[in-house]
Design an enzyme around this catalytic site. Structure first.
Site, mmCIF file in Angstrom:
data_model
loop_
_atom_site.group_PDB
_atom_site.id
_atom_site.type_symbol
_atom_site.label_atom_id
_atom_site.label_comp_id
_atom_site.label_asym_id
_atom_site.label_seq_id
_atom_site.Cartn_x
_atom_site.Cartn_y
_atom_site.Cartn_z
ATOM 1 C CG ASP A 68 9.917 87.688 79.125
ATOM 2 O OD1 ASP A 68 8.791 87.108 79.371
ATOM 3 O OD2 ASP A 68 10.423 86.438 80.143
ATOM 4 N NE ARG A 93 12.592 90.259 79.790
ATOM 5 C CZ ARG A 93 12.103 91.313 79.387
ATOM 6 N NH1 ARG A 93 12.239 91.495 81.345
ATOM 7 N NH2 ARG A 93 12.400 91.927 78.566
ATOM 8 N NE ARG A 138 14.006 90.224 87.686
ATOM 9 C CZ ARG A 138 13.601 89.333 86.464
ATOM 10 N NH1 ARG A 138 13.752 90.023 85.117
ATOM 11 N NH2 ARG A 138 12.772 89.186 86.496
ATOM 12 C CG HIS A 167 11.620 94.842 86.491
ATOM 13 N ND1 HIS A 167 11.329 93.923 85.159
ATOM 14 C CD2 HIS A 167 13.172 95.071 86.344
ATOM 15 C CE1 HIS A 167 12.333 94.086 84.763
ATOM 16 N NE2 HIS A 167 13.101 94.250 85.092
ATOM 17 C CB CYS A 261 6.209 95.176 81.734
ATOM 18 S SG CYS A 261 5.730 95.354 83.682
HETATM 19 N N1 ARG Z 1 8.520 88.149 82.188
HETATM 20 C C1 ARG Z 1 9.704 89.219 82.874
HETATM 21 C C2 ARG Z 1 10.538 89.593 83.247
HETATM 22 O O1 ARG Z 1 10.740 88.454 84.562
HETATM 23 C C3 ARG Z 1 8.776 90.570 82.850
HETATM 24 C C4 ARG Z 1 8.866 92.144 82.696
HETATM 25 C C5 ARG Z 1 8.303 92.556 83.618
HETATM 26 N N2 ARG Z 1 8.564 94.269 83.057
HETATM 27 C C6 ARG Z 1 8.622 95.444 84.172
HETATM 28 N N3 ARG Z 1 8.986 96.376 83.142
HETATM 29 N N4 ARG Z 1 9.077 95.177 84.924
HETATM 30 O O2 ARG Z 1 11.630 90.115 83.077
#
Ligand code: ARG
Length: 273
Positions: A68, A93, A138, A167, A261
């Site tokens: 990612d 991550r 998040r 997000h 993203c």
């Molecule tokens: N697979 C990543 C996650 O879930 C995607 C992140 C996408 N980034 C964003 N800025 N929305 O963390």
């Protein structure tokens, strides 16, 4: 209406090791096939679009085992020469954070470390002189106070309520100093009311456009780069006088990401904003 484009400096990360190996949002299905080569070509096209618009693209070296890492927006928040590094919610991550942190240090930004979960520009968007900060999935609410201390912009907390729009940058995009576009249903009633007060002229996106990550767009104040599948939103933006540029990031969408993203804005200071 004539609109001014401001030349931008972006940080991107080539999706060399891109894959969908785990699921940390509802878009990700590790059993579905991903065409890694196509992901790279789609990403290169996005980088090309930015260059053609006159923006500067910096690149961070991708790290094996971090699929990612292509989503550079989650690498930090950079405003006026200050960089706040990140702390990911998910262990998959976690190792991206020090890689981005090292890049900011080498690039000469003044560094600040997060005290709570904070996923960078994925959840933190500067709109004029206000920092819009998402929470709910998040970035921790507690980190919003630190953002205000570090950057000195008033922070507006926005509560995200739909797990598909986990997000802030999947539910809202900043179009210029005064205007945003967003999906009202992605926010709690109180946050929706706050957005209405702050941005009475905002563009309200449809669910259909948000579901192709149409709001994961990058604007320079005049040109808006967005997923080409978001045709309704593109038409709404053109009606407002923006020039729209559609890009296809279908492979990266399998991980829940779009153009924004993949793009971290490096704001040097007021003059280059
Ligand atoms: N697979 C990543 C996650 O879930 C995607 C992140 C996408 N980034 C964003 N800025 N929305 O963390």
């Amino acid at each position: 209406m004539t609109m001014d484009a401001t030349s931008q400096r972006f940080l991107m990360c080539r999706p060399t090791y891109f894959a969908v190996d785990y699921a940390i949002n509802p878009w990700m299905d590790p059993t579905a096939p991903v065409d890694a080569g196509l992901a790279v070509r789609q990403w290169e096209r996005l980088r090309q679009v930015y260059r053609e618009l006159g923006h500067t693209v910096e690149e961070i070296v991708p790290v094996p085992g971090l699929p990612d890492m292509v989503f550079a927006a989650n690498g930090g928040t950079v405003i006026d020469g200050h960089a706040m590094s990140v702390q990911f919610r998910d262990p998959q991550r976690a190792d991206e954070a020090p890689a981005y942190r090292a890049w900011f240090a080498a690039a000469g930004f003044e560094l600040h470390d997060p005290k709570h979960v904070n996923e960078g520009e994925g959840d933190v968007l500067l709109a004029g002189d206000v920092l819009l900060a998402g929470t709910g999935f998040r970035t921790a609410h507690a980190s919003h106070a630190q953002l205000q201390e570090v950057f000195g912009y008033p922070v507006i907390t926005l509560q995200l309520v739909d797990p598909r729009f986990y997000h802030l940058d999947t539910a809202l995009t900043v179009l210029d100093e005064r205007t945003v576009a967003y999906l009202p249903e992605a926010f709690s009633p109180g946050s929706r009311a706050a957005l209405r007060r702050l941005f009475p002229d905002a563009v309200h996106a449809t669910a259909a456009d948000a579901e192709v990550l149409g709001l994961n767009a990058v604007s320079d104040g005049r040109h808006v780069v967005l997923p080409e599948q978001a045709t309704g939103l593109a038409a709404q933006l053109r009606d407002r006088g923006y020039e729209t540029i559609g890009v296809d990031l279908s492979e990266l969408r399998k991980a829940g990401g779009g153009p924004k993203c993949c793009t971290l804005r490096l704001r040097q200071g007021k003059a280059s904003k």
